[in-house]
Design a protein around this motif. Structure first.
Motif, short mmCIF file in Angstrom:
data_model
loop_
_atom_site.label_atom_id
_atom_site.label_comp_id
_atom_site.label_asym_id
_atom_site.label_seq_id
_atom_site.Cartn_x
_atom_site.Cartn_y
_atom_site.Cartn_z
N CYS A 137 0.89 -1.18 -0.18
CA CYS A 137 0.04 0.07 -0.06
C CYS A 137 0.92 1.26 -0.09
CB CYS A 137 -1.06 -0.02 1.42
SG CYS A 137 -2.01 -1.14 1.12
N ALA A 138 0.32 2.33 -0.65
CA ALA A 138 1.05 3.59 -0.75
C ALA A 138 0.49 4.35 0.25
CB ALA A 138 0.99 4.17 -2.14
N LEU A 139 -0.14 4.05 1.36
CA LEU A 139 -0.80 4.68 2.10
C LEU A 139 0.15 5.34 3.22
CD1 LEU A 139 -3.62 2.19 3.10
CD2 LEU A 139 -3.80 4.15 1.55
N PRO A 140 -0.25 6.41 3.87
CA PRO A 140 0.59 7.14 5.09
C PRO A 140 0.71 6.04 6.00
CG PRO A 140 -1.10 8.67 4.24
CD PRO A 140 -1.27 7.05 3.75
N ILE A 141 1.81 6.09 7.00
CA ILE A 141 1.93 5.25 8.11
C ILE A 141 0.80 5.02 8.84
CG2 ILE A 141 3.29 4.69 10.09
CD1 ILE A 141 5.81 5.73 8.27
N ILE B 26 9.57 0.69 9.66
CA ILE B 26 9.67 -0.07 11.04
C ILE B 26 8.57 -0.04 11.87
CG2 ILE B 26 11.06 1.71 12.39
CD1 ILE B 26 13.02 -0.65 12.90
N ALA B 27 7.88 1.05 12.08
CA ALA B 27 6.75 1.17 13.02
C ALA B 27 5.76 0.06 12.56
CB ALA B 27 6.45 2.61 13.04
N VAL B 28 5.39 0.02 11.46
CA VAL B 28 4.37 -0.87 10.75
C VAL B 28 4.88 -2.20 11.06
CG1 VAL B 28 3.12 -1.79 8.92
CG2 VAL B 28 3.49 0.83 9.27
N ARG B 29 6.28 -2.70 10.94
CA ARG B 29 6.64 -3.97 10.99
C ARG B 29 6.63 -4.44 12.37
NH1 ARG B 29 10.81 -2.08 7.37
NH2 ARG B 29 12.36 -1.82 9.37
N GLU B 30 6.89 -3.48 13.22
CA GLU B 30 6.90 -3.62 14.93
C GLU B 30 5.56 -4.01 15.28
OE1 GLU B 30 9.23 -0.31 16.66
OE2 GLU B 30 11.09 -1.27 16.21
N LEU B 31 4.50 -3.02 14.95
CA LEU B 31 3.40 -3.20 15.23
C LEU B 31 2.77 -4.77 15.01
CD1 LEU B 31 0.40 -2.00 16.64
CD2 LEU B 31 0.38 -1.07 14.34
N ALA B 32 3.05 -5.28 13.40
CA ALA B 32 2.90 -6.42 13.21
C ALA B 32 3.22 -7.44 14.05
CB ALA B 32 3.22 -6.49 11.57
N VAL B 33 4.39 -7.29 14.38
CA VAL B 33 5.39 -8.22 15.31
C VAL B 33 4.41 -8.32 16.80
CG1 VAL B 33 7.08 -8.80 16.95
CG2 VAL B 33 7.57 -8.12 14.36
#
Length: 167
Positions: free
Chosen positions: A6-10, A41-48
Motif C-alpha cells: 500500500c502507498a498509504l501513509p504510516i 519499521i513502526a508498521v513492522r514492529e506493530l505487526a510483530v
C-alpha cells in the motif's frame, strides 16, 4: 491487498493493522505477516506485536514458515514473535524442532526457545528436554546455541525464583 504494497501513509497502515488485531476473523495473521515487509519499521514492529498476541495452533505454523525464508530480517521477526508468544507456541515449536533437519531453522528455534517469555514452570521441562535432545547434534552452531539456551533458561529460572522469594 497486502499492507506492505500500500502507498498509504504510516498512520493509515497502523489503523489497518489495529483493525486486523481487533477483527474476529480467524486468519488475520496472513495480512499481518505481509506487513513484516513494510518499508516502515513502526508498521513492522506493530505487526510483530499483533501476531504475537493472536498466535494459536492454526496461526503458529505460518510464523514458523517464516524461518525458511532467505530474508534474515523476516526470520528475526519470526523469532521475536515466537519469543513474545510464550508457551502458547511451545507445542508447535517442539514438534517442528523434533523433525527439522535444516540446521539454520533448528538454530533459530533453539534461540527462540532460549528467550521465550512467559513460560510457566511446569512447561520448562519440555524446553529442557528439547535442549537435551539437541545436544546429540553434530552441528557446531546448534550445539553452541543449545548450551547458551540451557544457560539462559537456567538464569531466567533463578531470576524468577529470586523475584518470588522477595514477595
Amino acid at each position: 491487498t497486502g499492507v506492505q504494497t500500500c502507498a498509504l501513509p504510516i498512520y493509515q497502515k497502523k489503523d489497518i493493522l489495529e483493525e486486523l488485531i481487533d477483527s474476529p476473523q480467524e486468519d488475520v495473521v496472513r495480512p499481518l505477516i505481509l506487513a513484516l515487509n513494510d518499508n516502515s519499521i513502526a508498521v513492522r514492529e506493530l505487526a510483530v506485536e499483533a501476531i504475537s498476541k493472536c498466535v494459536g495452533s492454526k496461526t503458529s505454523p505460518q510464523v514458523v514458515d517464516l524461518l525458511y525464508l532467505e530474508d534474515v530480517e523476516v526470520r528475526n521477526y519470526a523469532c521475536e514473535i515466537i519469543e513474545k508468544s510464550g508457551y502458547r507456541f511451545l507445542p508447535n515449536i517442539l514438534s517442528v524442532l523434533d523433525q527439522e533437519s535444516d540446521p539454520d531453522v533448528v538454530k533459530f528455534l533453539i534461540d527462540s526457545l532460549a528467550r521465550m517469555k512467559g513460560v510457566p514452570p511446569q512447561h520448562e521441562k519440555m524446553i529442557t528436554d528439547a535442549f537435551e535432545a539437541q545436544l546429540e547434534s553434530g552441528e557446531e552452531n546448534i550445539l553452541i546455541a543449545t548450551i547458551e539456551g540451557i544457560g539462559m533458561r537456567q538464569y531466567q529460572s533463578l531470576r524468577s525464583e529470586e523475584h518470588t522469594s522477595e514477595l
